[in-house]
Design an enzyme around this catalytic site. Structure first.
Site, mmCIF file in Angstrom:
data_model
loop_
_atom_site.group_PDB
_atom_site.id
_atom_site.type_symbol
_atom_site.label_atom_id
_atom_site.label_comp_id
_atom_site.label_asym_id
_atom_site.label_seq_id
_atom_site.Cartn_x
_atom_site.Cartn_y
_atom_site.Cartn_z
ATOM 1 N N CYS A 167 -4.220 -24.105 -26.566
ATOM 2 C CA CYS A 167 -2.851 -23.874 -25.930
ATOM 3 C C CYS A 167 -2.266 -24.940 -26.153
ATOM 4 O O CYS A 167 -1.144 -24.962 -26.283
ATOM 5 C CB CYS A 167 -2.558 -23.086 -24.815
ATOM 6 S SG CYS A 167 -3.441 -23.598 -23.608
ATOM 7 N N HIS A 259 3.991 -25.177 -21.710
ATOM 8 C CA HIS A 259 3.374 -26.921 -21.667
ATOM 9 C C HIS A 259 3.788 -27.880 -21.369
ATOM 10 O O HIS A 259 4.547 -28.232 -23.236
ATOM 11 C CB HIS A 259 1.787 -26.808 -21.597
ATOM 12 C CG HIS A 259 0.552 -25.884 -21.368
ATOM 13 N ND1 HIS A 259 0.773 -25.296 -20.674
ATOM 14 C CD2 HIS A 259 -0.476 -25.734 -22.448
ATOM 15 C CE1 HIS A 259 -0.239 -24.155 -20.356
ATOM 16 N NE2 HIS A 259 -1.486 -24.975 -20.939
#
Length: 361
Positions: A167, A259
């Protein structure tokens, strides 16, 4: 050696069949629940089977899963009986299987499914760097699917195994692909990663509230190796890693999703900020059902992107970038993506769409 982006740009309507029967391995976990959310009312995929651990097998899905996604369980899925996670426990007419299994389990189970003839699009981290396993972002390296032929020849499989990246890697690599035209030499990245990336039980509240954790086990190595594979070149028989050096420092912070990453890229050329912004904005996408219309959204405002404001761009499938500045050796900027959508389940679904479009399913 740099990579050719090889985006799959289609000018005709989707050639994907009307209905493709799919299953989800590990359907009760956090990423498995995202799969279910993203597959609800999907124009192509018909969810036919869900699997989980032996403790959950035999139960109705709504009894087995502690549902934590921000939309209700689809009614047809709630009533499904959870199956064992084994190749002999799922229907043999499934066209495609999505996997969100823990990597330790997936390392044994996924090859069994591929050997049994199933095509598996997996989010699990095992085998991402195997020489014959495609690690794919459709907008970046669709041609790497050619490794499936190598994989089948070497392993004797009728099925196939394809991976999407970590990710944090998938947040950064589209921006690096856009920079590669300027001669990508070296990358340094520091991440500020959301707690959902560790799973529901991954980080306790006592650890993360009023805190930041400056280490995520295995994450730095994944970013450093996966990035070079994704940007590498496939010659029809073998894949060569990109020769850029990648160094990562990964940190957990108390945001729920999204993120945020600070990237310093050393470049052979000397582009200005406007040229870099244009290269990112104009980087081509793909014409697949789950793909964003614009892969990279670039903000002029130096205060963006921010997780709370920008993680859901284009349904969570786009990458955001901003804060672009020149450095002595190249460029620095920030980038952001939704880690459980673009960075996990959404990436696998998009890979599944690519597999169907390219005729592997």
């Amino acid at each position: 050696m740099g990579a050719n982006p090889n985006p799959l740009i289609l000018v005709s309507p989707y050639r994907i069949p009307m209905s493709v029967r799919v299953g989800i391995l590990g359907a009760t976990g956090a990423v498995g629940q995202r799969f279910i959310q993203l597959l609800d009312d999907h124009p192509t995929f018909d969810l036919a089977t869900v699997t989980a651990s032996d403790d959950s097998a035999g139960k109705r899905y709504d009894e087995a899963a502690k549902w934590r996604v921000d939309t209700p369980i689809p009614d047809d899925v709630a009533d499904m009986e959870v199956q064992r996670t084994a190749a002999d426990a799922v229907p043999d007419d499934l066209d495609l299987i999505f996997s969100s299994l823990p990597s330790g389990v997936a390392a044994d189970v996924e090859p069994e499914f591929a050997e049994a003839g199933y095509v598996v699009s997996s989010n699990s981290s095992n085998d991402r760097m195997a020489e014959d396993v495609p690690l794919t972002i459709p907008e970046i390296n669709a041609d790497h699917l050619g490794l499936i032929e190598v994989q089948r020849d070497e392993r004797g499989w009728d099925g196939a195994l394809i991976k999407n990246p970590n990710c944090s890697t998938i947040t950064m690599v589209p921006t690096l692909a856009a920079l590669d035209e300027f001669g990508l030499d070296r990358v340094h990245v520091t991440t500020l990663q959301a707690v959902s990336g560790a799973g529901y039980d991954g980080v306790t509240s006592m650890e993360i509230i009023d805190n930041a954790i400056p280490h995520i086990g295995g994450e730095e190595e994944k970013m450093e190796s996966e990035s070079r594979k994704l940007l590498g070149s496939f010659d029809g028989a073998a894949l060569s890693l990109h020769d850029a050096e990648v160094n990562a420092s990964c940190n957990r912070i108390p945001t729920l999703d999204g993120h945020l990453e600070s990237v310093f890229a050393d470049l052979a050329d000397d582009p200005d900020v406007e040229a870099v912004a244009e290269a990112m904005r104009e980087y081509p996408g793909v014409d697949l059902p789950s793909a964003p219309e614009q892969l990279i959204h670039v903000f002029d405002d130096p205060m963006r992107p921010q997780p709370r404001l920008d993680r859901n761009l284009e349904g969570g499938m786009a990458v955001a970038a901003g804060g672009i500045q020149e450095t002595a050796n190249g460029i620095k900027y920030n980038c952001l993506a939704h880690n459980t959508i673009r960075g996990a389940a959404g990436a696998s679904v998009l890979n599944g769409e690519l597999l169907v479009e390219e005729g592997w399913v």
